[in-house]
Scaffold this motif. Sequence first.
Motif, PDB file in Angstrom:
ATOM      1  N   GLN A  72       0.841  -1.197   0.000  1.00 45.74           N
ATOM      2  CA  GLN A  72       0.000   0.000   0.000  1.00 45.74           C
ATOM      3  C   GLN A  72       0.880   1.252   0.000  1.00 45.74           C
ATOM      4  O   GLN A  72       1.733   1.413   0.880  1.00 45.74           O
ATOM      5  N   GLU A 112       3.919   0.156   2.197  1.00 46.51           N
ATOM      6  CA  GLU A 112       3.882  -0.762   3.341  1.00 46.51           C
ATOM      7  C   GLU A 112       3.564  -2.170   2.861  1.00 46.51           C
ATOM      8  O   GLU A 112       2.617  -2.367   2.090  1.00 46.51           O
ATOM      9  N   VAL A 153       0.877  -8.632   4.712  1.00 43.74           N
ATOM     10  CA  VAL A 153       0.793 -10.043   4.341  1.00 43.74           C
ATOM     11  C   VAL A 153      -0.654 -10.456   4.096  1.00 43.74           C
ATOM     12  O   VAL A 153      -1.580  -9.927   4.720  1.00 43.74           O
ATOM     13  N   ARG A 154      -0.858 -11.372   3.155  1.00 46.12           N
ATOM     14  CA  ARG A 154      -2.174 -11.911   2.830  1.00 46.12           C
ATOM     15  C   ARG A 154      -2.094 -13.428   2.839  1.00 46.12           C
ATOM     16  O   ARG A 154      -1.092 -14.001   2.423  1.00 46.12           O
ATOM     17  N   PRO A 205      -4.921 -10.668   8.100  1.00 45.38           N
ATOM     18  CA  PRO A 205      -3.770 -10.750   9.021  1.00 45.38           C
ATOM     19  C   PRO A 205      -4.175 -10.435  10.463  1.00 45.38           C
ATOM     20  O   PRO A 205      -3.555 -10.940  11.401  1.00 45.38           O
ATOM     21  N   ASN A 211       6.069  -4.546   8.708  1.00 44.52           N
ATOM     22  CA  ASN A 211       5.594  -4.660  10.092  1.00 44.52           C
ATOM     23  C   ASN A 211       6.390  -5.734  10.827  1.00 44.52           C
ATOM     24  O   ASN A 211       6.610  -6.824  10.299  1.00 44.52           O
ATOM     25  N   ASP A 213       4.082   2.365  14.830  1.00 44.90           N
ATOM     26  CA  ASP A 213       2.817   2.066  14.169  1.00 44.90           C
ATOM     27  C   ASP A 213       1.634   2.217  15.138  1.00 44.90           C
ATOM     28  O   ASP A 213       1.817   2.084  16.354  1.00 44.90           O
ATOM     29  N   ASP A 214       0.454   2.482  14.602  1.00 43.94           N
ATOM     30  CA  ASP A 214      -0.781   2.543  15.392  1.00 43.94           C
ATOM     31  C   ASP A 214      -0.638   3.468  16.592  1.00 43.94           C
ATOM     32  O   ASP A 214      -1.159   3.177  17.678  1.00 43.94           O
ATOM     33  N   ARG A 248      -5.534   4.888  12.586  1.00 41.66           N
ATOM     34  CA  ARG A 248      -6.688   5.339  11.806  1.00 41.66           C
ATOM     35  C   ARG A 248      -7.927   5.606  12.656  1.00 41.66           C
ATOM     36  O   ARG A 248      -8.834   6.302  12.228  1.00 41.66           O
ATOM     37  N   GLU A 254      -2.782   7.282   9.060  1.00 46.08           N
ATOM     38  CA  GLU A 254      -3.301   6.022   8.528  1.00 46.08           C
ATOM     39  C   GLU A 254      -4.808   6.151   8.302  1.00 46.08           C
ATOM     40  O   GLU A 254      -5.472   6.933   8.981  1.00 46.08           O
ATOM     41  N   GLY A 255      -5.339   5.380   7.390  1.00 42.81           N
ATOM     42  CA  GLY A 255      -6.785   5.339   7.200  1.00 42.81           C
ATOM     43  C   GLY A 255      -7.357   6.612   6.600  1.00 42.81           C
ATOM     44  O   GLY A 255      -8.443   7.051   6.973  1.00 42.81           O
ATOM     45  N   GLU A 312      -9.376   8.056   4.173  1.00 37.72           N
ATOM     46  CA  GLU A 312     -10.356   7.434   3.275  1.00 37.72           C
ATOM     47  C   GLU A 312     -11.003   8.399   2.292  1.00 37.72           C
ATOM     48  O   GLU A 312     -11.596   7.978   1.310  1.00 37.72           O
ATOM     49  N   GLY A 342      -4.016   5.544   2.816  1.00 38.44           N
ATOM     50  CA  GLY A 342      -5.412   5.153   2.961  1.00 38.44           C
ATOM     51  C   GLY A 342      -6.106   4.927   1.645  1.00 38.44           C
ATOM     52  O   GLY A 342      -5.546   5.176   0.572  1.00 38.44           O
ATOM     53  N   PHE A 343      -7.352   4.458   1.757  1.00 36.82           N
ATOM     54  CA  PHE A 343      -8.113   4.065   0.583  1.00 36.82           C
ATOM     55  C   PHE A 343      -8.359   5.244  -0.360  1.00 36.82           C
ATOM     56  O   PHE A 343      -8.643   5.040  -1.535  1.00 36.82           O
ATOM     57  N   PRO A 380      -4.157  -1.714  -0.418  1.00 35.17           N
ATOM     58  CA  PRO A 380      -3.055  -2.667  -0.573  1.00 35.17           C
ATOM     59  C   PRO A 380      -3.283  -3.481  -1.847  1.00 35.17           C
ATOM     60  O   PRO A 380      -4.426  -3.854  -2.138  1.00 35.17           O
ATOM     61  N   GLU A 420     -11.126  -5.741   1.574  1.00 39.36           N
ATOM     62  CA  GLU A 420     -11.553  -4.539   2.286  1.00 39.36           C
ATOM     63  C   GLU A 420     -12.716  -3.840   1.591  1.00 39.36           C
ATOM     64  O   GLU A 420     -12.955  -4.046   0.432  1.00 39.36           O
TER      65      GLU A 420
HETATM   66  P1  C2E Z   1      -1.195  -1.952  10.183  1.00 34.87           P
HETATM   67  O1  C2E Z   1       0.249  -2.230  10.166  1.00 34.87           O
HETATM   68  O2  C2E Z   1      -1.649  -0.781  10.993  1.00 34.87           O
HETATM   69  O3  C2E Z   1      -1.624  -1.812   8.649  1.00 34.87           O
HETATM   70  C1  C2E Z   1      -2.586  -0.921   8.179  1.00 34.87           C
HETATM   71  C2  C2E Z   1      -3.917  -1.622   8.009  1.00 34.87           C
HETATM   72  O4  C2E Z   1      -4.909  -0.648   7.696  1.00 34.87           O
HETATM   73  C3  C2E Z   1      -3.942  -2.633   6.863  1.00 34.87           C
HETATM   74  O5  C2E Z   1      -4.822  -3.684   7.219  1.00 34.87           O
HETATM   75  C4  C2E Z   1      -4.547  -1.802   5.735  1.00 34.87           C
HETATM   76  O6  C2E Z   1      -5.161  -2.586   4.732  1.00 34.87           O
HETATM   77  C5  C2E Z   1      -5.553  -0.991   6.488  1.00 34.87           C
HETATM   78  N1  C2E Z   1      -5.899   0.253   5.819  1.00 34.87           N
HETATM   79  C6  C2E Z   1      -5.116   1.028   5.040  1.00 34.87           C
HETATM   80  N2  C2E Z   1      -5.764   2.130   4.615  1.00 34.87           N
HETATM   81  C7  C2E Z   1      -7.009   2.056   5.134  1.00 34.87           C
HETATM   82  C8  C2E Z   1      -8.179   2.903   5.050  1.00 34.87           C
HETATM   83  O7  C2E Z   1      -8.198   3.949   4.414  1.00 34.87           O
HETATM   84  N3  C2E Z   1      -9.283   2.479   5.731  1.00 34.87           N
HETATM   85  C9  C2E Z   1      -9.303   1.310   6.440  1.00 34.87           C
HETATM   86  N4  C2E Z   1     -10.438   0.985   7.060  1.00 34.87           N
HETATM   87  N5  C2E Z   1      -8.215   0.501   6.550  1.00 34.87           N
HETATM   88  C10 C2E Z   1      -7.090   0.867   5.898  1.00 34.87           C
HETATM   89  P2  C2E Z   1      -4.426  -5.218   7.017  1.00 34.87           P
HETATM   90  O8  C2E Z   1      -3.615  -5.373   5.774  1.00 34.87           O
HETATM   91  O9  C2E Z   1      -5.671  -6.013   7.171  1.00 34.87           O
HETATM   92  O10 C2E Z   1      -3.454  -5.507   8.220  1.00 34.87           O
HETATM   93  C11 C2E Z   1      -3.922  -5.452   9.552  1.00 34.87           C
HETATM   94  C12 C2E Z   1      -2.779  -5.510  10.514  1.00 34.87           C
HETATM   95  O11 C2E Z   1      -2.135  -6.798  10.474  1.00 34.87           O
HETATM   96  C13 C2E Z   1      -1.662  -4.518  10.244  1.00 34.87           C
HETATM   97  O12 C2E Z   1      -2.031  -3.226  10.711  1.00 34.87           O
HETATM   98  C14 C2E Z   1      -0.526  -5.139  11.020  1.00 34.87           C
HETATM   99  O13 C2E Z   1      -0.644  -4.836  12.382  1.00 34.87           O
HETATM  100  C15 C2E Z   1      -0.792  -6.624  10.812  1.00 34.87           C
HETATM  101  N6  C2E Z   1       0.086  -7.112   9.728  1.00 34.87           N
HETATM  102  C16 C2E Z   1      -0.122  -7.133   8.392  1.00 34.87           C
HETATM  103  N7  C2E Z   1       0.925  -7.680   7.744  1.00 34.87           N
HETATM  104  C17 C2E Z   1       1.828  -8.015   8.714  1.00 34.87           C
HETATM  105  C18 C2E Z   1       3.147  -8.618   8.694  1.00 34.87           C
HETATM  106  O14 C2E Z   1       3.718  -8.952   7.643  1.00 34.87           O
HETATM  107  N8  C2E Z   1       3.757  -8.811   9.908  1.00 34.87           N
HETATM  108  C19 C2E Z   1       3.156  -8.433  11.091  1.00 34.87           C
HETATM  109  N9  C2E Z   1       3.834  -8.667  12.254  1.00 34.87           N
HETATM  110  N10 C2E Z   1       1.954  -7.856  11.135  1.00 34.87           N
HETATM  111  C20 C2E Z   1       1.293  -7.646   9.971  1.00 34.87           C
END
Ligand code: C2E
Length: 292
Positions: free
Chosen positions: A45, A59, A62-63, A74, A118, A180-181, A204, A237-238, A240, A258-259, A264, A292
Amino acid sequence: RAKQQGRNTYQWYSQEFNEEASYRVALRNELQDAIDQEQLSVYYQPLIDAHTGQTRNVEALVRWQHPTRGLISPADFIPLAEETGQIIALGEWVLRKACRDMVHLHSRGFRHCSISVNVSPIQLRKEGFILTVTNALKAFGLPPESLELEVVESAVLLDTDVVINTLHAIRALGVHIAIDDFGTGFSSLSYIKLLPANKIKIDRSFIKDVIENRSDAAITQGVISMAHHLGLEVVAEGVETEAHATYLRKNHCDLLQGFAFARPMPFDDLLAFLNDQGAGNTLATRTSDRSE
Ligand code: C2E
Ligand code: MG
Ligand code: MG
Ligand code: MG
């Protein structure tokens, strides 16, 4: 009657609990197959420079495309992988895949673009993590400055000294660190002083209603100001909507994710997105991530 109802409620909860538990046990076993059989992939993304509109960073997310259950988030399997320790192998796989793809991206002319990966607190606390990072960089020839690791605040809650030392060693390599976050953890502000970060990512949950909610606005503006005084860059983040983006630009946020800009997407779609952007199209709306 009441007692009867109570018991039914209990049974209902208990059945749901058992289903939940057996789902988790199944996933846990299947995750090993996923790691072994290449059911995992990495989506990317873009993070957009608030001033130029160009992608400065992507960023890695993983899927898991499960053969029968479909796409699994994830948010569901990372916590499981952390419980079982599988996060070590999974995390290393993502890191190496991301480094390899980024070198490919650079060879296509996008050398200004860096990659964020991440990293779980479990990985940071594991001996040998620094070697894992240097090996990944060397294996594909990625410059350390082109890699950023995203770490949550709470990563320093356990084994604080070990984690802080590891992060300093990572910075010494030239690799960047983002928190992050930001704002969602339970850690104290004093950890920010300890964390050798380059960047703060505002979660976000603060951005969602930032335009109409006075508390979210105050927190967002406060974090941006604090980060800049600490010499750190800020990501929202986020993001939209275009209204979010406008608000955040006006409030001096450095990067937008963000979207509103991009979801992603698989590596090939990222290449196409960056090529379009080079042609002047900054507000692309590719929707390749159906989760998403
Ligand atoms: P994160 O690191 O905070 O990643 C951002 C998340 O927000 C991603 O969700 C992304 O798809 C989502 N996002 C981005 N823009 C927007 C938006 O505009 N609106 C909304 N509603 N969501 C948005 P995703 O890909 O489902 O990942 C969720 C979490 O899973 C990540 O949050 C991270 O904490 C974890 N994650 C994902 N990949 C990995 C990885 O390879 N390793 C580790 N340790 N954690 C991972
Ligand atoms: Mg992240
Ligand atoms: Mg985040
Ligand atoms: Mg998050």
